[in-house]
Write a protein that holds these residues in place. Structure first.
Motif, PDB file in Angstrom:
ATOM      1  N   LEU A 175       2.420  -5.425   2.829  1.00 19.48           N
ATOM      2  CA  LEU A 175       3.761  -4.761   3.267  1.00 19.48           C
ATOM      3  C   LEU A 175       3.081  -3.012   3.334  1.00 19.48           C
ATOM      4  O   LEU A 175       2.776  -2.485   2.182  1.00 19.48           O
ATOM      5  CB  LEU A 175       4.758  -4.525   2.240  1.00 19.48           C
ATOM      6  CG  LEU A 175       6.072  -3.884   2.393  1.00 19.48           C
ATOM      7  CD1 LEU A 175       6.811  -4.446   3.652  1.00 19.48           C
ATOM      8  CD2 LEU A 175       7.001  -3.786   1.363  1.00 19.48           C
ATOM      9  N   PRO A 176       2.841  -2.491   4.519  1.00 18.70           N
ATOM     10  CA  PRO A 176       2.112  -1.064   4.512  1.00 18.70           C
ATOM     11  C   PRO A 176       3.235  -0.410   4.232  1.00 18.70           C
ATOM     12  O   PRO A 176       4.351  -0.150   4.510  1.00 18.70           O
ATOM     13  CB  PRO A 176       1.623  -1.307   6.101  1.00 18.70           C
ATOM     14  CG  PRO A 176       2.213  -2.456   6.579  1.00 18.70           C
ATOM     15  CD  PRO A 176       3.285  -3.258   5.702  1.00 18.70           C
ATOM     16  N   TYR A 184       3.041  -5.583  12.770  1.00 24.40           N
ATOM     17  CA  TYR A 184       3.849  -5.399  11.682  1.00 24.40           C
ATOM     18  C   TYR A 184       5.391  -4.979  12.099  1.00 24.40           C
ATOM     19  O   TYR A 184       5.539  -4.045  12.850  1.00 24.40           O
ATOM     20  CB  TYR A 184       3.416  -4.412  10.669  1.00 24.40           C
ATOM     21  CG  TYR A 184       2.162  -4.778  10.090  1.00 24.40           C
ATOM     22  CD1 TYR A 184       2.046  -5.610   8.926  1.00 24.40           C
ATOM     23  CD2 TYR A 184       0.950  -4.519  10.553  1.00 24.40           C
ATOM     24  CE1 TYR A 184       0.816  -5.840   8.258  1.00 24.40           C
ATOM     25  CE2 TYR A 184      -0.307  -5.073  10.211  1.00 24.40           C
ATOM     26  CZ  TYR A 184      -0.473  -5.519   9.101  1.00 24.40           C
ATOM     27  OH  TYR A 184      -1.525  -5.907   8.513  1.00 24.40           O
ATOM     28  N   ARG A 185       6.410  -5.558  11.174  1.00 27.41           N
ATOM     29  CA  ARG A 185       7.698  -5.146  11.558  1.00 27.41           C
ATOM     30  C   ARG A 185       8.268  -4.846  10.056  1.00 27.41           C
ATOM     31  O   ARG A 185       9.588  -4.154  10.026  1.00 27.41           O
ATOM     32  CB  ARG A 185       8.358  -6.265  12.311  1.00 27.41           C
ATOM     33  CG  ARG A 185       8.104  -6.550  13.572  1.00 27.41           C
ATOM     34  CD  ARG A 185       8.539  -5.296  14.506  1.00 27.41           C
ATOM     35  NE  ARG A 185       7.818  -5.614  15.771  1.00 27.41           N
ATOM     36  CZ  ARG A 185       6.740  -5.365  16.400  1.00 27.41           C
ATOM     37  NH1 ARG A 185       5.927  -4.912  15.691  1.00 27.41           N
ATOM     38  NH2 ARG A 185       6.498  -5.701  17.733  1.00 27.41           N
ATOM     39  N   GLU A 186       7.642  -4.984   9.085  1.00 22.60           N
ATOM     40  CA  GLU A 186       8.283  -4.801   7.806  1.00 22.60           C
ATOM     41  C   GLU A 186       7.327  -3.739   6.957  1.00 22.60           C
ATOM     42  O   GLU A 186       6.090  -3.924   6.898  1.00 22.60           O
ATOM     43  CB  GLU A 186       8.380  -6.005   6.858  1.00 22.60           C
ATOM     44  CG  GLU A 186       9.251  -7.001   7.104  1.00 22.60           C
ATOM     45  CD  GLU A 186       9.087  -7.719   8.549  1.00 22.60           C
ATOM     46  OE1 GLU A 186      10.167  -8.109   9.183  1.00 22.60           O
ATOM     47  OE2 GLU A 186       7.872  -8.051   8.658  1.00 22.60           O
ATOM     48  N   PHE A 187       8.074  -2.437   6.445  1.00 24.14           N
ATOM     49  CA  PHE A 187       7.242  -1.548   5.805  1.00 24.14           C
ATOM     50  C   PHE A 187       7.880  -1.142   4.530  1.00 24.14           C
ATOM     51  O   PHE A 187       8.912  -1.320   4.317  1.00 24.14           O
ATOM     52  CB  PHE A 187       7.033  -0.382   6.893  1.00 24.14           C
ATOM     53  CG  PHE A 187       6.314  -0.675   8.182  1.00 24.14           C
ATOM     54  CD1 PHE A 187       5.026  -0.561   8.338  1.00 24.14           C
ATOM     55  CD2 PHE A 187       7.161  -1.144   9.265  1.00 24.14           C
ATOM     56  CE1 PHE A 187       4.590  -0.549   9.586  1.00 24.14           C
ATOM     57  CE2 PHE A 187       6.545  -1.444  10.494  1.00 24.14           C
ATOM     58  CZ  PHE A 187       5.169  -1.257  10.789  1.00 24.14           C
ATOM     59  N   LYS A 188       6.901  -0.521   3.724  1.00 25.39           N
ATOM     60  CA  LYS A 188       7.409   0.223   2.580  1.00 25.39           C
ATOM     61  C   LYS A 188       7.791   1.762   3.165  1.00 25.39           C
ATOM     62  O   LYS A 188       6.564   2.110   3.974  1.00 25.39           O
ATOM     63  CB  LYS A 188       6.529   0.425   1.497  1.00 25.39           C
ATOM     64  CG  LYS A 188       6.535   1.110   0.219  1.00 25.39           C
ATOM     65  CD  LYS A 188       5.452   1.105  -0.541  1.00 25.39           C
ATOM     66  CE  LYS A 188       5.570   2.087  -1.712  1.00 25.39           C
ATOM     67  NZ  LYS A 188       4.636   1.996  -2.870  1.00 25.39           N
ATOM     68  N   THR A 213       0.851  -1.162  -0.082  1.00 32.33           N
ATOM     69  CA  THR A 213      -0.011  -0.077  -0.115  1.00 32.33           C
ATOM     70  C   THR A 213       0.884   1.062   0.030  1.00 32.33           C
ATOM     71  O   THR A 213       2.033   1.150   0.395  1.00 32.33           O
ATOM     72  CB  THR A 213      -0.940   0.008   1.251  1.00 32.33           C
ATOM     73  OG1 THR A 213      -0.244  -0.014   2.179  1.00 32.33           O
ATOM     74  CG2 THR A 213      -2.004  -1.140   1.315  1.00 32.33           C
ATOM     75  N   PRO A 214       0.553   2.356  -0.585  1.00 35.38           N
ATOM     76  CA  PRO A 214       1.052   3.667  -0.368  1.00 35.38           C
ATOM     77  C   PRO A 214       1.085   4.331   0.854  1.00 35.38           C
ATOM     78  O   PRO A 214       1.903   4.873   1.250  1.00 35.38           O
ATOM     79  CB  PRO A 214       0.446   4.499  -1.580  1.00 35.38           C
ATOM     80  CG  PRO A 214      -1.069   4.062  -1.663  1.00 35.38           C
ATOM     81  CD  PRO A 214      -0.951   2.592  -1.460  1.00 35.38           C
ATOM     82  N   LEU A 216       1.552   2.788  14.162  1.00 36.23           N
ATOM     83  CA  LEU A 216       0.346   2.213  14.149  1.00 36.23           C
ATOM     84  C   LEU A 216       0.448   0.670  13.777  1.00 36.23           C
ATOM     85  O   LEU A 216      -0.230  -0.272  14.166  1.00 36.23           O
ATOM     86  CB  LEU A 216      -0.633   2.924  13.007  1.00 36.23           C
ATOM     87  CG  LEU A 216      -1.016   4.404  13.575  1.00 36.23           C
ATOM     88  CD1 LEU A 216      -1.941   4.806  12.434  1.00 36.23           C
ATOM     89  CD2 LEU A 216      -1.897   4.297  14.721  1.00 36.23           C
ATOM     90  N   GLY A 217       1.001   0.358  12.676  1.00 33.09           N
ATOM     91  CA  GLY A 217       1.447  -1.007  12.135  1.00 33.09           C
ATOM     92  C   GLY A 217       2.204  -1.648  13.198  1.00 33.09           C
ATOM     93  O   GLY A 217       1.876  -2.845  13.528  1.00 33.09           O
TER      94      GLY A 217
END
Length: 215
Positions: free
Chosen positions: A116-117, A133-137, A97-98, A127-128
């Motif tokens: 992958l947020p 969540y630990r991996e992000f874009k 997501t963007p 927030l993630g």
């Protein structure tokens, strides 16, 4: 609410570990789908992020899943849960997501295709993070602070990794990947419009291979 499962995290980690470069693909002409992807794969790319910026995105994902079973194929620019569902139905193996909404983050926790947020600030990332969540874009990477921002994020959150996208170029990819908290980088430079429109697939293969060799 329970937190994100380790299975989802392992899936995302497997995707990001498959290749340090993630081409951001926007299909303008469906006839380009297979030769473009084939050129990227021939150049060594193992992850294909097909954006939903055009009406051809979902069809391209279906095609690519059948044509390239050994390559990760996912959906990018997913901004709504309805798009997430459509991407999964098309066979997407991951969703990017963007940005983030609570709805997208919560849906991604139990979705078949891992999320992958996209985040651009530490508050969005938190927030993630709170949901597991630990991996992000990191997007748009250059506008949101680039390498200095990612270095700053690593202080309070050393267990988080990123895939920076947005303004990353062939010349800067190596510098991003040198950071301990960067797992891969995404970019549109791997799919230059002029080469795609000209059907110069050899040039795209050479660009992909050269970009990987630079790292």
């Amino acid at each position: 609410m329970s937190s994100l499962s380790m299975q989802h995290r392992h899936q995302v980690q497997s995707v990001l570990a498959a290749c340090p470069l993630v081409p951001v693909i926007s299909i303008q002409d469906p006839a380009h789908t297979l030769p473009l992807a084939g050129a990227l794969v021939e150049g060594g790319i193992r992850i294909l992020e097909v954006t939903l910026r055009t009406e051809h995105g979902l069809g391209a994902i279906r095609q690519l899943r059948k044509a390239f079973p050994d390559v990760w194929v996912g959906a990018g620019t997913v901004a709504q849960v309805s798009q997430y569902r459509q991407a999964e139905a098309a066979g997407a193996q991951f969703v990017i997501t963007p940005g983030v909404t609570r709805e997208l983050l919560e849906f991604g926790m139990t979705a078949h295709a891992p999320l992958l947020p996209g985040v651009s600030t530490i508050s969005e990332m938190m927030l993630g993070y709170a949901l597991g969540y630990r991996e992000f874009k990191f997007f748009p990477a250059e506008v949101a602070g680039g390498i200095p921002a990612l270095k700053a994020f690593a202080g309070p959150f050393p267990d988080v990794s990123f895939c920076p996208t947005g303004g990353v170029r062939r010349e800067t990819a190596r510098d991003y990947l040198a950071l301990a908290n960067v797992a891969a980088v995404g970019g549109t430079w791997l799919t230059p419009r002029e080469s795609v429109e000209a059907g110069d697939w050899a040039a795209i293969s050479e660009l992909a291979a050269g970009s990987l060799a630079d790292l």
